[in-house]
Design an enzyme around this catalytic site. Structure first.
Site, short mmCIF file in Angstrom:
data_model
loop_
_atom_site.label_atom_id
_atom_site.label_comp_id
_atom_site.label_asym_id
_atom_site.label_seq_id
_atom_site.Cartn_x
_atom_site.Cartn_y
_atom_site.Cartn_z
CG LEU A 121 39.71 15.77 53.00
CD1 LEU A 121 37.97 15.99 53.03
CD2 LEU A 121 40.06 14.35 53.65
N GLY A 175 41.80 10.89 46.38
CA GLY A 175 41.81 9.40 46.92
C GLY A 175 40.75 9.40 47.93
CG HIS A 176 41.18 11.71 51.61
ND1 HIS A 176 42.18 12.58 51.49
CD2 HIS A 176 41.41 10.99 52.67
CE1 HIS A 176 43.10 12.23 52.45
NE2 HIS A 176 42.84 11.36 53.11
CD GLN A 197 47.51 7.95 62.63
OE1 GLN A 197 46.29 8.12 63.34
NE2 GLN A 197 47.96 7.78 61.57
CD GLU A 232 43.18 -2.42 48.31
OE1 GLU A 232 43.82 -2.16 46.98
OE2 GLU A 232 42.17 -3.31 48.35
CG ASP A 273 47.75 4.33 54.49
OD1 ASP A 273 48.93 4.82 54.80
OD2 ASP A 273 46.96 5.29 54.14
CB SER A 309 50.34 10.61 49.83
OG SER A 309 50.40 11.09 51.19
O1 PAF Z 1 44.77 6.61 57.15
C1 PAF Z 1 44.73 7.62 57.80
O2 PAF Z 1 44.36 8.68 57.29
C2 PAF Z 1 44.93 7.55 59.36
O3 PAF Z 1 45.89 6.82 59.57
C3 PAF Z 1 43.35 7.27 59.99
C4 PAF Z 1 42.83 5.87 59.29
C5 PAF Z 1 42.48 8.26 59.67
C6 PAF Z 1 43.50 7.15 61.41
O4 PAF Z 1 43.92 8.47 61.88
#
Ligand code: PAF
Length: 281
Positions: free
Chosen positions: A32, A35-36, A60, A149, A151, A186
């Site tokens: 984290l 941004g988070h 993913q 945003e 992503d 990021s």
């Molecule tokens: O943006 C992210 O950190 C991830 O893609 C998410 C939305 C938590 C899904 O794993």
């Protein structure tokens, strides 16, 4: 702060009484940063109960090495969250808890949103994102869910996901938070050396110039200009620069009045893949 590891515990904590309150969910993969923190703060401001999920979702990642190198920092993540509020639920399940024995994605049709940019360069990525976000939304059942945003394509895909699956949740997109030199925050920035982190400010610089040039030139000329800048840069390798309509994400061919456009970029900085985007008008 309550640390929850299983879906069963999650259901117990979000008991009948809690269900009467507004619930905000912030899905994350941990590591984290500020941004988070901005997403969490907004969720706290707008909801009575806040759940933060921390889960590095294997489905993913199209690249095994990227998954292995993804930072896992649960202890410092919890320390950061405790500084924001002691009154939040942290859901940090294991892969087995989320996927049982079948670590695989659903196949989604996001109506073309999944086939360009991140989808084109990271095969299966959005099926993985859709799978985990759908599981989180149906387990937590939040009123609102918060996504950054940075992503932006993911955000549009998640809006489509809740539409096609009829999930009753409001998806909230939050502005990109940047370092003072412009680099978008990021979790991957942790993997950059100090020198490269400094160099990577070039990404935002080229995006802001692209925005300026877009006022006078065609999308093709803007993309050609950006491509040229990276050819001259010794440490940064451009993967793509794309200009699209802002909601459909359809690549822009001819500008139209009253339409909103956005530029998207992916760049390798010393082997670390960074993405960013900017509203052009
Ligand atoms: O943006 C992210 O950190 C991830 O893609 C998410 C939305 C938590 C899904 O794993």
């Amino acid at each position: 702060m309550v640390l929850i590891k299983t879906k069963k515990e999650l259901t117990e904590h979000l008991s009948f009484a809690e269900r009467k309150k507004s619930i905000g969910l912030v899905p994350t993969m941990g590591a984290l940063h500020c941004g988070h923190a901005a997403l969490v703060q907004r969720a706290i401001h707008e909801n009575e109960v806040v759940v933060i999920s921390i889960f590095v979702n294997p489905t993913q990642f199209n690249n095994k090495e990227d998954l292995e190198k993804y930072p896992q920092t649960l202890k410092s993540d919890i320390d950061l969250l405790e500084k924001i509020s002691k009154d939040i639920l942290v859901f940090a399940p294991t892969v087995k808890e989320m996927y049982s024995n079948a670590v695989r994605s659903e196949n989604y049709n996001f109506y073309g949103l999944e086939n360009i940019m991140e989808g084109a360069f990271r095969e299966g990525h959005f099926d993985g994102v859709g799978t985990i976000v759908e599981t989180l939304l149906t387990s937590v059942k939040p009123d609102k869910a918060y996504f950054g945003e940075k992503d932006f394509q993911q955000l549009q895909i998640i809006r489509k996901l809740v539409e096609i699956r009829n999930i009753p949740v409001k998806i909230i997109g939050c502005p990109i938070v940047r370092e003072s030199n412009g680099l978008a925050l990021s979790s991957r920035n942790e993997r950059l050396s100090t020198t490269i982190r400094h160099e990577a400010a070039f990404i935002f610089k080229t995006l802001t110039s692209a925005k300026r040039i877009f006022g006078m030139e065609s999308a093709k000329n803007v993309k050609d200009w950006v491509t040229k800048q990276y050819k001259k840069h010794p440490d940064l390798e451009l993967e793509y620069i794309e200009i699209t309509e802002a909601t459909t994400l359809k690549p822009l061919v001819r500008k139209q009045k009253n339409r909103k456009y956005r530029a998207f970029i992916a760049v390798y900085a010393d082997g670390v893949r960074l993405i960013d985007n900017i509203a052009l008008n």
